[in-house]
Write a protein that holds these residues in place. Structure first.
Motif, mmCIF file in Angstrom:
data_model
loop_
_atom_site.group_PDB
_atom_site.id
_atom_site.type_symbol
_atom_site.label_atom_id
_atom_site.label_comp_id
_atom_site.label_asym_id
_atom_site.label_seq_id
_atom_site.Cartn_x
_atom_site.Cartn_y
_atom_site.Cartn_z
ATOM 1 N N ASN A 276 7.263 10.952 6.182
ATOM 2 C CA ASN A 276 7.720 10.520 4.859
ATOM 3 C C ASN A 276 6.961 9.291 4.387
ATOM 4 O OD1 ASN A 276 9.531 12.619 4.817
ATOM 5 N ND2 ASN A 276 11.343 11.362 5.255
ATOM 6 N N ARG A 277 6.686 8.377 5.320
ATOM 7 C CA ARG A 277 5.957 7.154 4.957
ATOM 8 C C ARG A 277 4.548 7.485 4.461
ATOM 9 N NH1 ARG A 277 2.627 4.037 8.069
ATOM 10 N NH2 ARG A 277 3.240 5.199 9.921
ATOM 11 N N HIS A 278 3.875 8.408 5.154
ATOM 12 C CA HIS A 278 2.546 8.806 4.718
ATOM 13 C C HIS A 278 2.605 9.545 3.383
ATOM 14 C CE1 HIS A 278 1.596 8.143 9.025
ATOM 15 N NE2 HIS A 278 0.398 7.854 8.564
ATOM 16 N N ALA A 279 3.684 10.324 3.177
ATOM 17 C CA ALA A 279 3.825 11.064 1.925
ATOM 18 C C ALA A 279 3.914 10.128 0.731
ATOM 19 C CB ALA A 279 5.061 11.963 1.988
ATOM 20 N N VAL A 280 4.660 9.029 0.873
ATOM 21 C CA VAL A 280 4.782 8.066 -0.216
ATOM 22 C C VAL A 280 3.413 7.522 -0.597
ATOM 23 C CG1 VAL A 280 5.706 5.808 -0.873
ATOM 24 C CG2 VAL A 280 7.156 7.446 0.355
ATOM 25 N N ALA A 281 2.637 7.135 0.418
ATOM 26 C CA ALA A 281 1.302 6.570 0.155
ATOM 27 C C ALA A 281 0.391 7.597 -0.515
ATOM 28 C CB ALA A 281 0.685 6.079 1.463
ATOM 29 N N ILE A 302 9.547 6.156 -3.595
ATOM 30 C CA ILE A 302 8.562 6.133 -4.676
ATOM 31 C C ILE A 302 9.128 5.410 -5.893
ATOM 32 C CG2 ILE A 302 7.395 7.608 -6.369
ATOM 33 C CD1 ILE A 302 6.631 9.457 -4.168
ATOM 34 N N VAL A 303 10.378 5.687 -6.221
ATOM 35 C CA VAL A 303 11.018 4.998 -7.358
ATOM 36 C C VAL A 303 11.060 3.493 -7.099
ATOM 37 C CG1 VAL A 303 13.183 4.687 -8.606
ATOM 38 C CG2 VAL A 303 12.354 6.998 -8.096
ATOM 39 N N ASP A 304 11.438 3.076 -5.895
ATOM 40 C CA ASP A 304 11.506 1.652 -5.554
ATOM 41 C C ASP A 304 10.130 1.002 -5.653
ATOM 42 O OD1 ASP A 304 14.198 1.918 -5.108
ATOM 43 O OD2 ASP A 304 14.039 2.010 -2.913
#
Length: 323
Positions: A276-281, A302-304
């Motif tokens: 999930n962390r990599h997905a955000v980036a 992503i919103v944050d």
């Protein structure tokens, strides 16, 4: 050794024609005075070599003379597979042998083919490292290469992912250079050379499996490795612009997975990611061309992030920074 250098002088003149003492010295990394002595030694041994004075002068062989001393040594023959890769050849300790092998091959070719070979060398160059990356440490590469050739077991201290250190005894089957990074395959596993902290070849030898094929093993291992690395999925939908950008903004494996899925603009699909962390980036690169639908954790992160960026670029805050 002097005998080897004399042969290189002879092969250079046979392959390239007239060359000055400075050009020969630069090619062989010696002084011009050494070249003068080498030319005298060749002439004294009966080689028909002569010199022309003046700005366009230099040393050359009598027209039609060709040496038959073009047999390859064992080390030179082993280095031929790296003849177009001077960096890797040097890292393996084969740079000198690769250069000598090239000279002998050129000398053995007819004149018209020698010219063609030189044209190819001047027009095509293979640069293996990727952009924006420095060279990785390969302190133990030459020792591993020797062990591969001699089929000798190695004992090593290896740093795994997460900085965990382990002791291993490995039978090294082969070396692979991938995008400027060296790996070696041993006993059915793959190791990154830069993560080898200490290594010693043991007296024990091993039998290489008769059915082992390095290229096939690497292709299969690479495919499995990428599938494991990008094993998570995030549900998204993208605009046409976003889908077009995947080949530029993502890794090759991610782009291939999305291309195989062939989603239409606005259609939901599983975005391949490591976590999930990599997905955000990764997804933030697409800006407004992507919407995350699930999981909620990624959508919330992503919103944050967007809100935090908005705060950073708030006009009042910017004015405060530049006072």
């Amino acid at each position: 050794m002097k005998s080897g250098r004399l042969l290189q002088v002879l092969l250079l003149l046979q392959g390239r024609g007239r060359m000055t003492a400075d050009e020969l010295a630069s090619e062989l990394e010696v002084s011009p005075r050494t070249i003068y002595r080498d030319v005298e030694a060749l002439s004294a041994s009966g080689i028909p070599i002569y010199s022309d004075r003046g700005p366009a002068g230099g040393y050359q062989l009598v027209d039609g003379y060709r040496t038959r001393l073009t047999g390859l040594t064992t080390d030179e023959a082993q280095s031929l597979f790296l003849a177009g890769l001077p960096g890797p050849a040097q890292a393996l300790g084969l740079g000198e042998f690769a250069a000598a092998a090239q000279l002998k091959l050129l000398a053995a070719l007819p004149t018209e083919l020698r010219s063609r070979a030189d044209q190819i060398r001047q027009r095509f160059h293979l640069d293996t490292p990727t952009w924006f990356r420095g060279d990785e440490p390969t302190e133990h590469l030459a020792t591993i290469a020797d062990a591969v050739w001699e089929q000798r077991r190695v004992r090593m201290t290896y740093r795994r992912w997460g900085d965990q250190t382990v002791e291993r005894e490995v039978d090294p089957y082969g070396l692979v250079l991938k995008a400027g990074t060296w790996y070696f395959v041993g006993s059915g596993r793959t190791y990154r050379v830069s993560r080898v902290l200490a290594l010693q070849a043991t007296p024990d030898t091993f039998e290489r499996p008769g059915d082992f094929d390095l290229a096939r093993f690497w292709a299969e291992w690479s495919e499995q490795f990428e599938a494991r690395m990008y094993g998570e999925r995030v549900t998204v939908r993208m605009t046409r612009s976003g889908l077009d950008k995947t080949q530029y903004l993502l890794s090759g494996h991610q782009a291939r997975v999305i291309r195989d899925l062939a989603p239409e603009p606005g259609q939901e699909f599983g975005f391949p990611t490591e976590s999930n962390r990599h997905a955000v980036a990764d997804l933030l690169k697409f800006g407004a061309d992507v919407e995350v639908l699930a999981p909620n954790e990624v959508r919330r992160d992503i919103v944050d992030t967007i809100k935090a960026m908005q705060d950073v670029y708030n006009d009042a805050k910017l004015r405060a920074w530049f006072r």
